[in-house]
Scaffold this active site. Structure first.
Site, PDB file in Angstrom:
ATOM      1  N   HIS A 259       0.819  -1.216   0.000  1.00 24.30           N
ATOM      2  CA  HIS A 259       0.000   0.000   0.000  1.00 24.30           C
ATOM      3  C   HIS A 259       0.850   1.262   0.000  1.00 24.30           C
ATOM      4  CE1 HIS A 259      -3.523  -2.525   1.778  1.00 24.30           C
ATOM      5  NE2 HIS A 259      -3.500  -2.562   0.466  1.00 24.30           N
TER       6      HIS A 259
ATOM      7  N   SER B 144      -6.189  -8.001   9.648  1.00 26.57           N
ATOM      8  CA  SER B 144      -7.580  -8.442   9.761  1.00 26.57           C
ATOM      9  C   SER B 144      -7.990  -9.227   8.521  1.00 26.57           C
ATOM     10  CB  SER B 144      -8.495  -7.236   9.960  1.00 26.57           C
ATOM     11  OG  SER B 144      -8.352  -6.341   8.877  1.00 26.57           O
TER      12      SER B 144
ATOM     13  N   ALA C 178       1.897  -9.784  18.455  1.00 27.35           N
ATOM     14  CA  ALA C 178       2.988 -10.155  17.549  1.00 27.35           C
ATOM     15  C   ALA C 178       4.351 -10.199  18.259  1.00 27.35           C
ATOM     16  CB  ALA C 178       3.032  -9.177  16.374  1.00 27.35           C
TER      17      ALA C 178
HETATM   18  P1  NAD Z   1      -6.487  -3.637  10.389  1.00 27.09           P
HETATM   19  O1  NAD Z   1      -6.414  -2.324  11.063  1.00 27.09           O
HETATM   20  O2  NAD Z   1      -7.644  -3.925   9.520  1.00 27.09           O
HETATM   21  O3  NAD Z   1      -6.437  -4.829  11.463  1.00 27.09           O
HETATM   22  C1  NAD Z   1      -5.491  -4.903  12.479  1.00 27.09           C
HETATM   23  C2  NAD Z   1      -5.349  -6.358  12.892  1.00 27.09           C
HETATM   24  O4  NAD Z   1      -4.273  -6.462  13.800  1.00 27.09           O
HETATM   25  C3  NAD Z   1      -6.578  -6.946  13.581  1.00 27.09           C
HETATM   26  O5  NAD Z   1      -6.867  -8.220  13.043  1.00 27.09           O
HETATM   27  C4  NAD Z   1      -6.131  -7.062  15.059  1.00 27.09           C
HETATM   28  O6  NAD Z   1      -6.760  -8.160  15.727  1.00 27.09           O
HETATM   29  C5  NAD Z   1      -4.651  -7.286  14.893  1.00 27.09           C
HETATM   30  N1  NAD Z   1      -3.820  -6.888  16.042  1.00 27.09           N
HETATM   31  C6  NAD Z   1      -4.031  -5.886  16.944  1.00 27.09           C
HETATM   32  N2  NAD Z   1      -3.006  -5.818  17.813  1.00 27.09           N
HETATM   33  C7  NAD Z   1      -2.120  -6.786  17.455  1.00 27.09           C
HETATM   34  C8  NAD Z   1      -0.859  -7.209  17.958  1.00 27.09           C
HETATM   35  N3  NAD Z   1      -0.290  -6.628  19.037  1.00 27.09           N
HETATM   36  N4  NAD Z   1      -0.233  -8.233  17.330  1.00 27.09           N
HETATM   37  C9  NAD Z   1      -0.780  -8.846  16.253  1.00 27.09           C
HETATM   38  N5  NAD Z   1      -1.973  -8.488  15.746  1.00 27.09           N
HETATM   39  C10 NAD Z   1      -2.628  -7.469  16.331  1.00 27.09           C
HETATM   40  O7  NAD Z   1      -5.127  -3.794   9.624  1.00 27.09           O
HETATM   41  P2  NAD Z   1      -4.812  -4.308   8.167  1.00 27.09           P
HETATM   42  O8  NAD Z   1      -5.334  -5.682   7.994  1.00 27.09           O
HETATM   43  O9  NAD Z   1      -3.379  -4.054   7.999  1.00 27.09           O
HETATM   44  O10 NAD Z   1      -5.628  -3.358   7.165  1.00 27.09           O
HETATM   45  C11 NAD Z   1      -5.700  -1.977   7.326  1.00 27.09           C
HETATM   46  C12 NAD Z   1      -5.060  -1.094   6.246  1.00 27.09           C
HETATM   47  O11 NAD Z   1      -4.705   0.113   6.879  1.00 27.09           O
HETATM   48  C13 NAD Z   1      -3.761  -1.616   5.735  1.00 27.09           C
HETATM   49  O12 NAD Z   1      -3.973  -1.861   4.420  1.00 27.09           O
HETATM   50  C14 NAD Z   1      -2.717  -0.496   5.905  1.00 27.09           C
HETATM   51  O13 NAD Z   1      -2.398   0.059   4.658  1.00 27.09           O
HETATM   52  C15 NAD Z   1      -3.394   0.576   6.662  1.00 27.09           C
HETATM   53  N6  NAD Z   1      -2.787   0.893   7.972  1.00 27.09           N
HETATM   54  C16 NAD Z   1      -1.430   0.903   8.124  1.00 27.09           C
HETATM   55  C17 NAD Z   1      -0.875   1.206   9.364  1.00 27.09           C
HETATM   56  C18 NAD Z   1       0.626   1.199   9.516  1.00 27.09           C
HETATM   57  O14 NAD Z   1       1.339   1.456   8.556  1.00 27.09           O
HETATM   58  N7  NAD Z   1       1.155   0.897  10.696  1.00 27.09           N
HETATM   59  C19 NAD Z   1      -1.704   1.490  10.447  1.00 27.09           C
HETATM   60  C20 NAD Z   1      -3.096   1.504  10.248  1.00 27.09           C
HETATM   61  C21 NAD Z   1      -3.616   1.187   8.999  1.00 27.09           C
END
Ligand code: NAD
Ligand code: ZN
Length: 246
Positions: A118, A188, A231
């Site tokens: 992304h 997710s 994680a």
């Molecule tokens: P999501 O926000 O849809 O889901 C987050 C997932 O992480 C959930 O399934 C949750 O249960 C899990 N989770 C929460 N805490 C955790 C931990 N400590 N260890 C392991 N798992 C944990 O995230 P997604 O599936 O990546 O989709 C969201 C979109 O948003 C992505 O495509 C991304 O581009 C973007 N995004 C990126 C960031 C980043 O760069 N850090 C942050 C937010 C959103």
């Protein structure tokens, strides 16, 4: 859970081409909020108002103020989850990380082959002339920041409603179909087409191992097993076990 940690260490020990698919969950322990789930941005904002390309076109300053600032990607550091994946690369197991994250933390931890599915917030792109700037070299106290041509700078990331860069999609399919084990960490698994990659891996004969505190649509359907937990903690335990047996 101990049995599954042991199982994952054994599966990694016998694997030689591991690919990881990561999502926002792996970066929550670095202080970056996810979109969905507990503490997620969607609890406070409407996704269509801050993460859709139409919102960015209509009101870039609003998107900058909310999304870019809330994500705190400029101040975050890698955590044990990222570091665990970097160790797996050093051990010769992990080849490629496909990440949906835009925070650059896998590269900061030391992984050398990271597909940014992304895009990234580490670079900005002019909405008029497409000139690129490294985010850390841009004065972002002025919102929205501007290009030397006067155009508005946007994150070089994929917003909802936009296409996945062709090369990222192509290479992800390639490494997903070529691995013998896929680690699916902190996603997710509802955002397409990223969520297809574990299916591609499975159909090509790979084991699929999930690490997530919650079940996802992949659990019980595609994944061989889910290790329920954060994680960082789970990766630490797996690596410790793997170092004992290999
Ligand atoms: P999501 O926000 O849809 O889901 C987050 C997932 O992480 C959930 O399934 C949750 O249960 C899990 N989770 C929460 N805490 C955790 C931990 N400590 N260890 C392991 N798992 C944990 O995230 P997604 O599936 O990546 O989709 C969201 C979109 O948003 C992505 O495509 C991304 O581009 C973007 N995004 C990126 C960031 C980043 O760069 N850090 C942050 C937010 C959103
Ligand atoms: Zn420009």
């Amino acid at each position: 859970m101990d049995d599954l940690i042991k199982q994952a260490a054994e599966d990694l020990a016998s694997a030689s081409k591991v690919t990881a698919l990561t999502g926002a969950g792996i970066s929550t322990e670095s202080g970056i909020p996810p979109f969905r789930g507990k503490g997620g941005l969607w609890e406070r904002y409407d996704p269509m108002e801050i993460a859709h390309i139409d919102a960015l076109m209509k009101d870039p300053a609003k998107v900058w103020n909310i999304l870019v600032k809330e994500m705190k990607v400029d101040t975050a550091n890698p955590n044990d989850g990222h570091r665990g994946l970097a160790k797996l690369e050093k051990m010769g197991k992990l080849k490629t990380v496909i990440t949906q994250n835009v925070d650059g933390l896998h590269q900061a931890a030391g992984n050398t082959d990271v597909i940014e599915f992304h895009g990234t917030f580490a670079w900005l792109r002019c909405m008029d002339c497409s000139r690129k700037y490294e985010t850390r070299e841009v004065d972002i106290s002025q919102i929205p920041p501007r290009c030397i041509c006067g155009g508005i700078l946007r994150p070089d990331a994929v917003f909802f409603g936009e296409m996945i860069p062709q090369d990222a999609l192509w290479r992800s399919r390639q490494v997903a179909s070529d691995c013998d084990l896929m680690l699916v960490v902190g996603t997710s698994a509802v955002v397409q087409p990223a969520a297809l990659m574990p299916i591609v891996a499975k159909e090509s004969g790979a084991k699929v191992v999930e690490i997530n505190p919650e079940k996802t649509p992949l659990t019980d359907e595609i994944s061989d097993y889910l290790i329920m937990g954060a994680a960082g903690d789970v990766m630490n335990q797996i690596i410790e076990k793997l170092e004992q047996i290999s």
